[in-house]
Each structure stands twice: as C-alpha cells, then as structure tokens.
Write a protein that holds these residues in place. Sequence first.
Motif, PDB file in Angstrom:
ATOM      1  N   ASN A   2      -2.296   4.984   8.552  1.00  0.00           N
ATOM      2  CA  ASN A   2      -3.190   5.669   7.624  1.00  0.00           C
ATOM      3  C   ASN A   2      -3.197   4.992   6.252  1.00  0.00           C
ATOM      4  O   ASN A   2      -2.432   4.080   5.978  1.00  0.00           O
ATOM      5  CB  ASN A   2      -2.824   7.153   7.508  1.00  0.00           C
ATOM      6  N   ASP A   3      -4.104   5.460   5.403  1.00  0.00           N
ATOM      7  CA  ASP A   3      -4.288   4.813   4.101  1.00  0.00           C
ATOM      8  C   ASP A   3      -3.081   4.952   3.190  1.00  0.00           C
ATOM      9  O   ASP A   3      -2.832   4.094   2.349  1.00  0.00           O
ATOM     10  CB  ASP A   3      -5.525   5.383   3.401  1.00  0.00           C
ATOM     11  N   LYS A   4      -2.310   6.049   3.342  1.00  0.00           N
ATOM     12  CA  LYS A   4      -1.136   6.234   2.482  1.00  0.00           C
ATOM     13  C   LYS A   4      -0.082   5.171   2.772  1.00  0.00           C
ATOM     14  O   LYS A   4       0.515   4.613   1.854  1.00  0.00           O
ATOM     15  CB  LYS A   4      -0.557   7.630   2.688  1.00  0.00           C
ATOM     16  N   ASN A   5       0.141   4.865   4.042  1.00  0.00           N
ATOM     17  CA  ASN A   5       1.122   3.826   4.392  1.00  0.00           C
ATOM     18  C   ASN A   5       0.666   2.457   3.922  1.00  0.00           C
ATOM     19  O   ASN A   5       1.476   1.654   3.461  1.00  0.00           O
ATOM     20  CB  ASN A   5       1.349   3.806   5.901  1.00  0.00           C
ATOM     21  N   THR A   7      -1.141   1.825   1.333  1.00  0.00           N
ATOM     22  CA  THR A   7      -0.953   1.781  -0.120  1.00  0.00           C
ATOM     23  C   THR A   7       0.493   1.468  -0.469  1.00  0.00           C
ATOM     24  O   THR A   7       0.755   0.699  -1.402  1.00  0.00           O
ATOM     25  CB  THR A   7      -1.381   3.122  -0.746  1.00  0.00           C
ATOM     26  N   VAL A   8       1.436   2.016   0.255  1.00  0.00           N
ATOM     27  CA  VAL A   8       2.857   1.751   0.000  1.00  0.00           C
ATOM     28  C   VAL A   8       3.165   0.276   0.213  1.00  0.00           C
ATOM     29  O   VAL A   8       3.830  -0.356  -0.608  1.00  0.00           O
ATOM     30  CB  VAL A   8       3.740   2.635   0.915  1.00  0.00           C
ATOM     31  N   TYR A   9       2.659  -0.301   1.292  1.00  0.00           N
ATOM     32  CA  TYR A   9       2.924  -1.705   1.568  1.00  0.00           C
ATOM     33  C   TYR A   9       2.183  -2.628   0.604  1.00  0.00           C
ATOM     34  O   TYR A   9       2.665  -3.709   0.277  1.00  0.00           O
ATOM     35  CB  TYR A   9       2.579  -2.038   3.020  1.00  0.00           C
ATOM     36  N   LYS A  10       1.009  -2.188   0.144  1.00  0.00           N
ATOM     37  CA  LYS A  10       0.274  -2.950  -0.855  1.00  0.00           C
ATOM     38  C   LYS A  10       1.068  -3.009  -2.156  1.00  0.00           C
ATOM     39  O   LYS A  10       1.189  -4.065  -2.785  1.00  0.00           O
ATOM     40  CB  LYS A  10      -1.077  -2.281  -1.090  1.00  0.00           C
ATOM     41  N   TRP A  57       0.364  -4.929   5.315  1.00  0.00           N
ATOM     42  CA  TRP A  57      -0.902  -4.942   4.577  1.00  0.00           C
ATOM     43  C   TRP A  57      -1.422  -6.354   4.557  1.00  0.00           C
ATOM     44  O   TRP A  57      -0.836  -7.257   3.977  1.00  0.00           O
ATOM     45  CB  TRP A  57      -0.704  -4.438   3.145  1.00  0.00           C
TER      46      TRP A  57
END
Length: 59
Positions: A2-5, A7-10, A57
């Motif tokens: 999902n987008d939250k994961n 974002t964390v890796y980004k 990412w």
Amino acid sequence: MNDKNITVYKILAWIGIILMGVASFLACLGNTPAMVTAGNVILILSIIITTWGFTYWRP
C-alpha cells in the motif's frame, strides 16, 4: 504494497542519500582518525539504508 509502506521506504531512501553525502564529507575532511572512522561507519550504514529503501521503492 500500500501507499503508506511505499512512503516509508521512500523516506528511508532519501535519508540514506542525505547521510551518504554527510558521511562522505566527514570521512574525507575529518581532522582526526576518529572522525574519519565515524564517517566511514556512517557511510556504510547509509549504503545499507539506501539499498533497503530502494529495494521496495523503485522510482
């Protein structure tokens, strides 16, 4: 994933890149052997963090 994961890796990838820049200056321009060693250690950690971030990412 999902987008939250993503974002964390980004964020991890960007933190690793910034740490890599700071650590390379510290390793090259350190006045004492301790500063050079700290720069080298941080550089190795930043490579690991950046690799971990870019593994999940892919821009």
